[in-house]
Design a protein around this motif. Structure first.
Motif, short mmCIF file in Angstrom:
data_model
loop_
_atom_site.label_atom_id
_atom_site.label_comp_id
_atom_site.label_asym_id
_atom_site.label_seq_id
_atom_site.Cartn_x
_atom_site.Cartn_y
_atom_site.Cartn_z
N SER A 192 0.84 -1.19 0.00
CA SER A 192 0.00 0.00 0.00
C SER A 192 0.87 1.24 0.00
CB SER A 192 -0.93 0.01 1.22
OG SER A 192 -0.18 -0.01 2.41
N VAL A 193 0.30 2.35 -0.47
CA VAL A 193 0.98 3.63 -0.45
C VAL A 193 0.25 4.49 0.57
CG1 VAL A 193 1.63 5.66 -1.78
CG2 VAL A 193 1.66 3.42 -2.86
N HIS A 194 0.98 4.99 1.56
CA HIS A 194 0.38 5.76 2.64
C HIS A 194 0.35 7.24 2.29
CE1 HIS A 194 0.11 2.54 5.76
NE2 HIS A 194 0.77 1.96 4.79
N SER A 195 -0.30 8.02 3.12
CA SER A 195 -0.48 9.45 2.85
C SER A 195 0.85 10.20 2.78
CB SER A 195 -1.38 10.09 3.90
OG SER A 195 -0.83 9.92 5.19
N ASP A 196 1.90 9.68 3.41
CA ASP A 196 3.21 10.34 3.34
C ASP A 196 3.98 9.95 2.07
OD1 ASP A 196 3.89 7.73 3.93
OD2 ASP A 196 4.97 8.20 5.77
N GLY A 197 3.36 9.13 1.22
CA GLY A 197 3.99 8.74 -0.04
C GLY A 197 4.85 7.49 0.06
N ALA A 198 5.00 6.95 1.27
CA ALA A 198 5.83 5.76 1.47
C ALA A 198 5.05 4.50 1.10
CB ALA A 198 6.29 5.68 2.91
N GLU A 199 5.72 3.60 0.37
CA GLU A 199 5.14 2.31 0.05
C GLU A 199 5.48 1.35 1.17
OE1 GLU A 199 6.46 -0.92 -3.05
OE2 GLU A 199 5.48 0.76 -4.07
N ARG A 200 4.48 0.61 1.64
CA ARG A 200 4.71 -0.31 2.76
C ARG A 200 4.15 -1.68 2.45
NH1 ARG A 200 2.97 4.30 6.49
NH2 ARG A 200 4.94 5.39 6.78
N LEU A 201 4.85 -2.70 2.94
CA LEU A 201 4.38 -4.08 2.87
C LEU A 201 3.90 -4.47 4.25
CD1 LEU A 201 7.31 -5.66 0.82
CD2 LEU A 201 5.19 -4.66 -0.02
N THR A 202 2.71 -5.06 4.30
CA THR A 202 2.09 -5.38 5.57
C THR A 202 1.37 -6.72 5.47
OG1 THR A 202 1.61 -3.01 5.76
CG2 THR A 202 0.56 -4.44 7.36
N ALA A 203 1.38 -7.49 6.56
CA ALA A 203 0.56 -8.69 6.65
C ALA A 203 -0.73 -8.31 7.35
CB ALA A 203 1.29 -9.78 7.42
N VAL A 204 -1.87 -8.59 6.72
CA VAL A 204 -3.17 -8.26 7.30
C VAL A 204 -4.06 -9.49 7.28
CG1 VAL A 204 -3.02 -5.82 6.64
CG2 VAL A 204 -4.15 -7.44 5.12
N LYS A 205 -5.04 -9.49 8.16
CA LYS A 205 -6.00 -10.59 8.19
C LYS A 205 -6.90 -10.52 6.96
CE LYS A 205 -6.18 -11.26 13.12
NZ LYS A 205 -7.04 -11.25 14.32
N LEU A 206 -7.15 -11.68 6.41
CA LEU A 206 -7.96 -11.79 5.21
C LEU A 206 -9.35 -11.18 5.41
CD1 LEU A 206 -8.25 -12.92 2.35
CD2 LEU A 206 -8.91 -15.09 3.37
N VAL A 207 -9.91 -11.33 6.59
CA VAL A 207 -11.26 -10.81 6.83
C VAL A 207 -11.32 -9.29 6.78
CG1 VAL A 207 -12.00 -12.82 8.16
CG2 VAL A 207 -11.00 -10.88 9.34
N ASN A 208 -10.17 -8.61 6.90
CA ASN A 208 -10.15 -7.15 6.86
C ASN A 208 -10.02 -6.60 5.45
OD1 ASN A 208 -10.41 -6.90 9.64
ND2 ASN A 208 -8.21 -7.12 9.94
N LEU A 209 -9.81 -7.45 4.46
CA LEU A 209 -9.76 -7.00 3.07
C LEU A 209 -11.16 -7.03 2.49
CD1 LEU A 209 -6.66 -8.78 1.53
CD2 LEU A 209 -6.88 -6.40 2.19
N LEU A 210 -11.52 -5.97 1.81
CA LEU A 210 -12.82 -5.89 1.19
C LEU A 210 -12.66 -5.82 -0.33
CD1 LEU A 210 -14.40 -3.22 3.53
CD2 LEU A 210 -14.75 -5.70 3.59
N PRO A 211 -13.57 -6.45 -1.07
CA PRO A 211 -13.48 -6.33 -2.52
C PRO A 211 -13.74 -4.89 -2.95
CG PRO A 211 -15.47 -7.50 -1.88
CD PRO A 211 -14.67 -7.24 -0.63
N LEU A 212 -13.19 -4.50 -4.08
CA LEU A 212 -13.41 -3.16 -4.59
C LEU A 212 -14.82 -3.03 -5.14
CD1 LEU A 212 -10.13 -2.35 -6.50
CD2 LEU A 212 -10.86 -1.52 -4.29
N ASP A 213 -15.35 -1.81 -5.07
CA ASP A 213 -16.62 -1.53 -5.71
C ASP A 213 -16.40 -1.61 -7.21
OD1 ASP A 213 -17.61 -1.03 -3.19
OD2 ASP A 213 -17.23 1.13 -3.33
N SER A 214 -17.48 -1.54 -7.96
CA SER A 214 -17.36 -1.64 -9.41
C SER A 214 -16.68 -0.43 -10.02
CB SER A 214 -18.75 -1.82 -10.02
OG SER A 214 -19.56 -0.72 -9.69
N GLN A 215 -16.56 0.66 -9.27
CA GLN A 215 -15.96 1.87 -9.81
C GLN A 215 -14.85 2.33 -8.87
OE1 GLN A 215 -18.80 4.90 -10.58
NE2 GLN A 215 -17.28 6.43 -11.07
N LEU A 216 -13.66 2.59 -9.42
CA LEU A 216 -12.53 3.04 -8.59
C LEU A 216 -12.55 4.56 -8.37
CD1 LEU A 216 -9.49 1.00 -9.92
CD2 LEU A 216 -10.63 0.80 -7.73
N PHE A 217 -12.91 5.32 -9.39
CA PHE A 217 -12.83 6.77 -9.29
C PHE A 217 -14.18 7.41 -9.48
CE2 PHE A 217 -8.83 5.15 -10.90
CZ PHE A 217 -7.97 5.60 -9.93
#
Length: 66
Positions: free
Chosen positions: A41-66
């Motif tokens: 992910s890219v955070h608000s400070d512009g830094a790219e970070r790698l993180t391990a997260v629980k699968l249940v906390n990931l949500l599918p994207l809506d049909s529209q990104l923008f």
């Protein structure tokens, strides 16, 4: 008889899948331990970070990104 968990049938998203984690759009990099996946992910400070997260906390994207 074992208790059923409604998330036990949840499949881990394939590598490269875009998903929503909190307020960010993230890229799934692969499987981590247990019910976790590695994300990029890219955070608000512009830094790219790698993180391990629980699968249940990931949500599918809506049909529209923008």
């Amino acid at each position: 008889m074992p208790r059923s968990n409604h998330r036990s049938n949840a499949r881990k998203p394939p590598r490269g899948t875009l998903a929503r984690y909190r307020e960010r759009i993230v890229e799934v990099l692969g499987e981590a331990r247990g019910q976790r996946v590695m994300i990029r992910s890219v955070h608000s400070d512009g830094a790219e970070r790698l993180t391990a997260v629980k699968l249940v906390n990931l949500l599918p994207l809506d049909s529209q990104l923008f």
